[in-house]
Design an enzyme around this catalytic site. Sequence first.
Site, PDB file in Angstrom:
ATOM      1  N   SER A  35      56.150 -72.712  -1.267  1.00 39.69           N
ATOM      2  CA  SER A  35      54.987 -73.384  -0.962  1.00 39.69           C
ATOM      3  C   SER A  35      53.916 -72.428   0.195  1.00 39.69           C
ATOM      4  O   SER A  35      53.840 -72.538   1.889  1.00 39.69           O
ATOM      5  CB  SER A  35      54.243 -74.619  -0.298  1.00 39.69           C
ATOM      6  OG  SER A  35      54.885 -75.186  -1.445  1.00 39.69           O
TER       7      SER A  35
ATOM      8  N   GLU B   2      65.264 -70.597  -2.226  1.00 36.37           N
ATOM      9  CA  GLU B   2      63.985 -71.156  -2.637  1.00 36.37           C
ATOM     10  C   GLU B   2      63.861 -72.838  -3.254  1.00 36.37           C
ATOM     11  O   GLU B   2      64.882 -73.089  -4.248  1.00 36.37           O
ATOM     12  CB  GLU B   2      63.616 -71.062  -4.589  1.00 36.37           C
ATOM     13  CG  GLU B   2      62.573 -69.830  -4.192  1.00 36.37           C
ATOM     14  CD  GLU B   2      61.113 -69.349  -5.340  1.00 36.37           C
ATOM     15  OE1 GLU B   2      60.651 -68.678  -4.726  1.00 36.37           O
ATOM     16  OE2 GLU B   2      62.076 -69.521  -6.163  1.00 36.37           O
TER      17      GLU B   2
HETATM   18  P1  PGA Z   1      55.059 -71.529  -4.859  1.00 35.07           P
HETATM   19  O1  PGA Z   1      56.769 -71.487  -5.816  1.00 35.07           O
HETATM   20  O2  PGA Z   1      54.664 -70.980  -3.725  1.00 35.07           O
HETATM   21  O3  PGA Z   1      53.919 -72.437  -5.159  1.00 35.07           O
HETATM   22  O4  PGA Z   1      55.569 -73.053  -4.496  1.00 35.07           O
HETATM   23  C1  PGA Z   1      57.250 -70.787  -5.904  1.00 35.07           C
HETATM   24  C2  PGA Z   1      57.689 -70.087  -6.520  1.00 35.07           C
HETATM   25  O5  PGA Z   1      58.253 -70.514  -7.446  1.00 35.07           O
HETATM   26  O6  PGA Z   1      58.569 -68.703  -6.581  1.00 35.07           O
END
Ligand code: PGA
Length: 248
Positions: free
Chosen positions: A212, A166
């Site tokens: 995202s 991530e």
């Molecule tokens: P997001 O978060 O899909 O809202 O970007 C992903 C996560 O933090 O696991």
Amino acid sequence: MRIPFIAGNWKMNMTCQSGIKLVEAISEGMGDTDVEVAVCCPATLLHSIHDALKHTDIKLGAQNMHWEDSGAFTGEISADMLKEAGVSYVILGHSERRQIFGETDDQIHMKLKKAFQKLLTPILCIGETLEEREAERMNEVLETQLQKNTETVTPEEAAKMVVAYEPIWAIGTGKTATPDQAAEAIGLIRKWLSSKYGDTISEQIRILYGGSVKPENTTEIMESEDIDGALVGGASLKAEDFIGIINF
Ligand code: PGA
């Protein structure tokens, strides 16, 4: 063969009532799928969501836990408590835990070991900041996190874990890593895992992309051979979006 895995991370959102409605809508709408699905909900919702998931194939996950079995750790939750609530997966080392709550690599390593000991499957999150990426330090950052977080993790344990790449600059920002960026980082992670644990083990470890993820970009992201699924924040809070991602 690695089974694709889509996990929702609700973060600090939803109540019992809205959470139950959400999982009911997801299980009704997702139909038959070969994708494994989990929702990682806040601790106070775990028992209710577990009940709501009883007759579905959706697994239950938690977002954090402590590395000790019990004791004077106000505000913390143990692996046994999660097990009792019917949890299968636990997110560990999420960047929000690392950045906002100051979790260290050593603590994450201890949590990982405890999860394996208690037969919970950890979803280990790693990722670089924008500054680190721009300074061309992504490789070094990912390798350091992997090395410290898995320090005493055995090959048998490693085979069972899930890793989520991530990039911090892509979380909740609407900025998704391009498929090439995600594939490059995840390729690097698998290579590192193979250098520590060998090819056979590294080929068994599922590596997800997170940051995202939306229904519109899931197909592209999932095209890379090394990417086995997604850890989804914002878009996991709307049944329609989450179903769109599951049925990418
Ligand atoms: P997001 O978060 O899909 O809202 O970007 C992903 C996560 O933090 O696991």
